[in-house]
Design a protein around this motif. Structure first.
Motif, PDB file in Angstrom:
ATOM      1  N   GLU A  51       0.831  -1.209   0.000  1.00 25.03           N
ATOM      2  CA  GLU A  51       0.000   0.000   0.000  1.00 25.03           C
ATOM      3  C   GLU A  51       0.868   1.263   0.000  1.00 25.03           C
ATOM      4  OE1 GLU A  51      -3.423   2.254   2.651  1.00 25.03           O
ATOM      5  OE2 GLU A  51      -2.991   0.153   3.105  1.00 25.03           O
ATOM      6  N   TYR A  52       1.936   1.253   0.793  1.00 26.51           N
ATOM      7  CA  TYR A  52       2.856   2.401   0.858  1.00 26.51           C
ATOM      8  C   TYR A  52       3.411   2.737  -0.529  1.00 26.51           C
ATOM      9  CZ  TYR A  52       7.367   4.745   1.742  1.00 26.51           C
ATOM     10  OH  TYR A  52       8.454   5.591   1.711  1.00 26.51           O
ATOM     11  N   TYR A  53       3.922   1.731  -1.205  1.00 28.55           N
ATOM     12  CA  TYR A  53       4.493   1.986  -2.540  1.00 28.55           C
ATOM     13  C   TYR A  53       3.402   2.331  -3.559  1.00 28.55           C
ATOM     14  CZ  TYR A  53       9.143   0.712  -0.981  1.00 28.55           C
ATOM     15  OH  TYR A  53      10.356   0.691  -0.318  1.00 28.55           O
ATOM     16  N   SER A  54       2.264   1.679  -3.437  1.00 27.14           N
ATOM     17  CA  SER A  54       1.149   1.953  -4.347  1.00 27.14           C
ATOM     18  C   SER A  54       0.683   3.404  -4.238  1.00 27.14           C
ATOM     19  CB  SER A  54      -0.008   0.994  -4.036  1.00 27.14           C
ATOM     20  OG  SER A  54      -1.120   1.286  -4.829  1.00 27.14           O
TER      21      SER A  54
ATOM     22  N   LEU B 249       3.770  -8.939  -3.515  1.00 27.46           N
ATOM     23  CA  LEU B 249       2.635  -8.070  -3.168  1.00 27.46           C
ATOM     24  C   LEU B 249       2.928  -6.642  -3.608  1.00 27.46           C
ATOM     25  CD1 LEU B 249       2.034  -9.256   0.529  1.00 27.46           C
ATOM     26  CD2 LEU B 249       0.689  -9.924  -1.483  1.00 27.46           C
ATOM     27  N   VAL B 250       4.180  -6.213  -3.377  1.00 27.22           N
ATOM     28  CA  VAL B 250       4.588  -4.836  -3.682  1.00 27.22           C
ATOM     29  C   VAL B 250       4.653  -4.608  -5.183  1.00 27.22           C
ATOM     30  CG1 VAL B 250       6.441  -3.130  -3.432  1.00 27.22           C
ATOM     31  CG2 VAL B 250       5.857  -4.629  -1.501  1.00 27.22           C
ATOM     32  N   THR B 251       5.343  -5.508  -5.896  1.00 21.83           N
ATOM     33  CA  THR B 251       5.531  -5.297  -7.343  1.00 21.83           C
ATOM     34  C   THR B 251       4.193  -5.346  -8.083  1.00 21.83           C
ATOM     35  OG1 THR B 251       6.031  -7.650  -7.716  1.00 21.83           O
ATOM     36  CG2 THR B 251       7.898  -6.176  -7.318  1.00 21.83           C
ATOM     37  N   GLU B 252       3.307  -6.232  -7.648  1.00 23.91           N
ATOM     38  CA  GLU B 252       1.986  -6.315  -8.306  1.00 23.91           C
ATOM     39  C   GLU B 252       1.193  -5.022  -8.081  1.00 23.91           C
ATOM     40  OE1 GLU B 252       0.341  -9.921  -6.730  1.00 23.91           O
ATOM     41  OE2 GLU B 252       1.717 -11.192  -7.904  1.00 23.91           O
ATOM     42  N   ALA B 253       1.254  -4.483  -6.874  1.00 24.90           N
ATOM     43  CA  ALA B 253       0.516  -3.252  -6.556  1.00 24.90           C
ATOM     44  C   ALA B 253       1.043  -2.067  -7.367  1.00 24.90           C
ATOM     45  CB  ALA B 253       0.628  -2.953  -5.064  1.00 24.90           C
ATOM     46  N   VAL B 254       2.355  -1.992  -7.518  1.00 29.73           N
ATOM     47  CA  VAL B 254       2.964  -0.880  -8.263  1.00 29.73           C
ATOM     48  C   VAL B 254       2.684  -1.007  -9.757  1.00 29.73           C
ATOM     49  CG1 VAL B 254       5.188   0.132  -8.949  1.00 29.73           C
ATOM     50  CG2 VAL B 254       4.723  -0.391  -6.532  1.00 29.73           C
TER      51      VAL B 254
ATOM     52  N   PHE C 258      13.606  11.936  -6.392  1.00 30.63           N
ATOM     53  CA  PHE C 258      13.163  12.631  -5.179  1.00 30.63           C
ATOM     54  C   PHE C 258      13.059  11.609  -4.049  1.00 30.63           C
ATOM     55  CE2 PHE C 258      11.842  15.330  -8.593  1.00 30.63           C
ATOM     56  CZ  PHE C 258      11.865  16.622  -8.101  1.00 30.63           C
ATOM     57  N   GLY C 259      13.615  11.950  -2.895  1.00 34.54           N
ATOM     58  CA  GLY C 259      13.568  11.038  -1.761  1.00 34.54           C
ATOM     59  C   GLY C 259      12.575  11.474  -0.726  1.00 34.54           C
ATOM     60  N   GLU C 260      13.066  12.156   0.317  1.00 37.15           N
ATOM     61  CA  GLU C 260      12.248  12.503   1.485  1.00 37.15           C
ATOM     62  C   GLU C 260      10.904  13.163   1.156  1.00 37.15           C
ATOM     63  OE1 GLU C 260      13.546  13.762   5.901  1.00 37.15           O
ATOM     64  OE2 GLU C 260      13.858  15.327   4.414  1.00 37.15           O
ATOM     65  N   PRO C 261      10.827  14.062   0.150  1.00 40.68           N
ATOM     66  CA  PRO C 261       9.510  14.659  -0.128  1.00 40.68           C
ATOM     67  C   PRO C 261       8.428  13.625  -0.451  1.00 40.68           C
ATOM     68  CG  PRO C 261      11.225  15.882  -1.263  1.00 40.68           C
ATOM     69  CD  PRO C 261      11.873  14.662  -0.690  1.00 40.68           C
ATOM     70  N   PHE C 262       8.835  12.446  -0.970  1.00 42.35           N
ATOM     71  CA  PHE C 262       7.858  11.400  -1.286  1.00 42.35           C
ATOM     72  C   PHE C 262       7.260  10.776  -0.025  1.00 42.35           C
ATOM     73  CE2 PHE C 262       8.886  10.689  -5.892  1.00 42.35           C
ATOM     74  CZ  PHE C 262       7.574  10.557  -6.329  1.00 42.35           C
ATOM     75  N   ILE C 263       7.985  10.850   1.100  1.00 41.77           N
ATOM     76  CA  ILE C 263       7.465  10.245   2.331  1.00 41.77           C
ATOM     77  C   ILE C 263       6.188  10.956   2.761  1.00 41.77           C
ATOM     78  CG2 ILE C 263       7.886   9.961   4.816  1.00 41.77           C
ATOM     79  CD1 ILE C 263      10.770   9.266   4.175  1.00 41.77           C
ATOM     80  N   SER C 264       6.258  12.278   2.855  1.00 38.78           N
ATOM     81  CA  SER C 264       5.117  13.045   3.385  1.00 38.78           C
ATOM     82  C   SER C 264       4.189  13.578   2.298  1.00 38.78           C
ATOM     83  CB  SER C 264       5.629  14.203   4.242  1.00 38.78           C
ATOM     84  OG  SER C 264       6.651  14.909   3.571  1.00 38.78           O
ATOM     85  N   ASN C 265       4.544  13.311   1.039  1.00 40.45           N
ATOM     86  CA  ASN C 265       3.712  13.734  -0.095  1.00 40.45           C
ATOM     87  C   ASN C 265       3.528  12.560  -1.053  1.00 40.45           C
ATOM     88  OD1 ASN C 265       3.672  16.916   0.237  1.00 40.45           O
ATOM     89  ND2 ASN C 265       5.766  16.226   0.628  1.00 40.45           N
ATOM     90  N   PRO C 266       2.623  11.636  -0.740  1.00 41.31           N
ATOM     91  CA  PRO C 266       2.461  10.472  -1.622  1.00 41.31           C
ATOM     92  C   PRO C 266       2.112  10.884  -3.054  1.00 41.31           C
ATOM     93  CG  PRO C 266       0.702  10.573   0.044  1.00 41.31           C
ATOM     94  CD  PRO C 266       1.729  11.579   0.432  1.00 41.31           C
TER      95      PRO C 266
ATOM     96  N   GLY D  41       3.079   7.945  10.213  1.00 39.43           N
ATOM     97  CA  GLY D  41       4.208   8.442   9.433  1.00 39.43           C
ATOM     98  C   GLY D  41       4.571   7.540   8.265  1.00 39.43           C
ATOM     99  N   TYR D  42       3.725   6.545   8.003  1.00 35.48           N
ATOM    100  CA  TYR D  42       3.991   5.597   6.915  1.00 35.48           C
ATOM    101  C   TYR D  42       2.850   5.621   5.901  1.00 35.48           C
ATOM    102  CZ  TYR D  42       5.779   1.297   4.715  1.00 35.48           C
ATOM    103  OH  TYR D  42       6.282   0.366   3.828  1.00 35.48           O
ATOM    104  N   LEU D  43       1.676   5.220   6.357  1.00 37.66           N
ATOM    105  CA  LEU D  43       0.529   5.135   5.441  1.00 37.66           C
ATOM    106  C   LEU D  43      -0.454   6.293   5.589  1.00 37.66           C
ATOM    107  CD1 LEU D  43      -0.433   1.342   5.624  1.00 37.66           C
ATOM    108  CD2 LEU D  43       0.972   2.502   3.913  1.00 37.66           C
ATOM    109  N   ASP D  44      -0.244   7.167   6.573  1.00 43.05           N
ATOM    110  CA  ASP D  44      -1.290   8.139   6.920  1.00 43.05           C
ATOM    111  C   ASP D  44      -1.072   9.541   6.341  1.00 43.05           C
ATOM    112  OD1 ASP D  44       0.922   8.613   8.487  1.00 43.05           O
ATOM    113  OD2 ASP D  44      -0.163   8.797  10.374  1.00 43.05           O
ATOM    114  N   TRP D  45      -0.107   9.708   5.436  1.00 41.07           N
ATOM    115  CA  TRP D  45       0.097  11.009   4.814  1.00 41.07           C
ATOM    116  C   TRP D  45      -0.994  11.267   3.777  1.00 41.07           C
ATOM    117  CZ3 TRP D  45       3.368  14.193   7.061  1.00 41.07           C
ATOM    118  CH2 TRP D  45       4.436  13.660   7.800  1.00 41.07           C
ATOM    119  N   LYS D  46      -1.545  12.482   3.793  1.00 47.20           N
ATOM    120  CA  LYS D  46      -2.654  12.811   2.889  1.00 47.20           C
ATOM    121  C   LYS D  46      -2.148  13.456   1.599  1.00 47.20           C
ATOM    122  CE  LYS D  46      -6.507  13.387   6.106  1.00 47.20           C
ATOM    123  NZ  LYS D  46      -5.984  12.546   7.148  1.00 47.20           N
ATOM    124  N   THR D  47      -2.896  13.238   0.530  1.00 44.60           N
ATOM    125  CA  THR D  47      -2.617  13.942  -0.712  1.00 44.60           C
ATOM    126  C   THR D  47      -3.110  15.400  -0.574  1.00 44.60           C
ATOM    127  OG1 THR D  47      -4.774  13.434  -1.682  1.00 44.60           O
ATOM    128  CG2 THR D  47      -2.998  11.813  -2.026  1.00 44.60           C
ATOM    129  N   TYR D  48      -2.669  16.224  -1.497  1.00 56.52           N
ATOM    130  CA  TYR D  48      -3.105  17.638  -1.483  1.00 56.52           C
ATOM    131  C   TYR D  48      -4.628  17.724  -1.603  1.00 56.52           C
ATOM    132  CZ  TYR D  48      -3.591  22.537  -2.846  1.00 56.52           C
ATOM    133  OH  TYR D  48      -3.954  23.857  -2.906  1.00 56.52           O
TER     134      TYR D  48
END
Length: 371
Positions: free
Chosen positions: A42-45, A84-89, A322-330, A357-364
């Motif tokens: 879900e995180y990567y998706s 699970l991850v590769t299929e979701a992506v 892009f690294g860290e910005p992807f964590i808090s900006n899915p 801090g993993y799955l709970d970041w919101k989109t704009y």
């Protein structure tokens, strides 16, 4: 010359991507047993706005880790978990590579089988660097890297084979390719640096000898899965984890660029460590590197839309990482394209076994009730 739109689909080398933006690898330490789960998928998706996703560093063997709770790619159960991850992506139309990681001396006895010493090119300790392990009271957290044991000559090639085996497992797990972690002061870069690599065998001394481990790991991975599925991350002029600068940096990376050009690998991923509080890549180096290397170049570290578009349109790089910005900006890609503001990350939540801090970041759109 027509301006390249970095948000449009592109065929870049052997990669057919929906845009020229890559999510860079970032350790998240969410797998107590080293096996990816549905929540990792879900995180990567959530972050499949990126044309290319490169996963967190993934251990290639039981001795490769310097951080608790990271995933691996050396057991059948790990391979199944990654599916699970590769299929979701793939379901969201993105490509995904995994980063193959051996930390070398940036480890602690609590990260190692039976509490043994970490392995490295030499027994020189990174005594001002930290691993993420257990202290003497069994409490989890940052611990000083333990004194390593120098690999014997015959053992070095076993690590090469561990990279190749993990590469094979990655393809079985559905990845589009692998990125060898040759950056940030970990094992491959430890071999490159003459201050850490004081070996007198075929893996030490000259630039060619210090580069041998890196090139053998690349060659073994190519043999296992094909050159167009193998990339590498490098940090020229980096200093993370106590790697001092040396006189032959430029010559070393010129040699590597030319050798990797011959091998027609998928890409070289360069990271500018200025974004991590270390040395910046000197002015003009990227242009020189481009002249030495005729393949695909990804650049990460302190990137924004303006810098990405400028370097891609100048032909200096091909893909912006892009690294860290992807964590808090899915939804980072959408935010960049629309010039929407970015949410600041919470670094204290980067590691840990919670979903906070993993799955709970919101989109704009979610933040602004636009959905």
């Amino acid at each position: 010359m027509m301006k390249i739109n970095i948000f449009k689909p592109a065929k870049i080398g052997s990669l057919e991507l929906k845009n020229r933006i890559a999510m860079a690898p970032m350790t998240r330490a969410r797998n107590k047993d080293g096996i990816p789960k549905q929540y990792n998928a879900e995180y990567y998706s959530q972050r499949t706005g990126a044309g290319l996703i490169i996963t967190e560093g993934t251990a290639i063997s039981t001795t490769a880790s310097g951080v608790l709770h990271i995933p691996g790619l050396y057991t059948p159960a790990q391979v199944q978990g990654w599916k699970l991850v590769t299929e979701a992506v793939h379901a969201k139309g993105s490509k995904i590579f995994t980063q193959l990681w051996h930390v070398g001396r940036i480890s602690h006895v609590s990260n190692q089988p039976d509490g043994q010493a970490p392995v490295a090119p030499s027994n020189i300790q990174a005594s001002n660097s930290s691993a993420w392990g257990y202290d003497e009271n069994g409490k989890e957290g940052f611990v000083t890297a333990s004194k390593p044991r120098a690999l014997e000559t015959k053992e070095v090639y076993q690590v090469v084979l561990d990279f190749a085996n993990a590469a094979k497992n990655a393809i079985e797990a559905g990845f589009d390719g692998v990125e060898l972690h040759g950056a940030n002061g970990y094992l491959i870069e430890q071999f490159l640096n003459p201050y850490v690599n004081n070996r007198t065998d075929r893996y030490g001394g000259s630039i060619e000898n210090r580069s041998r481990f890196l090139l053998e790991a690349i060659d073994a991975s190519i043999e296992a899965i094909g050159a167009d599925k193998v990339g590498i991350r490098l940090t020229p002029y980096g200093g993370l984890h106590e790697l001092p600068h040396y006189d032959e940096i430029e010559e070393t990376y010129e040699y590597l660029a030319q050798e990797l050009s011959k091998r027609k690998i998928a890409y070289i991923h360069i990271m500018d460590q200025k974004s991590r509080g270390s040395f910046a890549i000197p002015e003009g180096f990227l242009e020189r590197f481009r002249a030495w290397y005729d393949g695909i170049i990804i650049l990460a570290g302190g990137m924004d839309r303006e810098k990405s578009e400028k370097l891609i349109n100048q032909g200096v790089i091909d893909i912006a990482g892009f690294g860290e910005p992807f964590i808090s900006n899915p939804d980072l890609v959408e935010r960049l394209e629309n010039n929407w503001p970015l949410t600041e990350p919470k670094r204290e939540l980067h590691y840990g076994l919670t979903m906070e801090g993993y799955l709970d970041w919101k989109t704009y759109k979610q933040e602004n009730s636009l959905l």
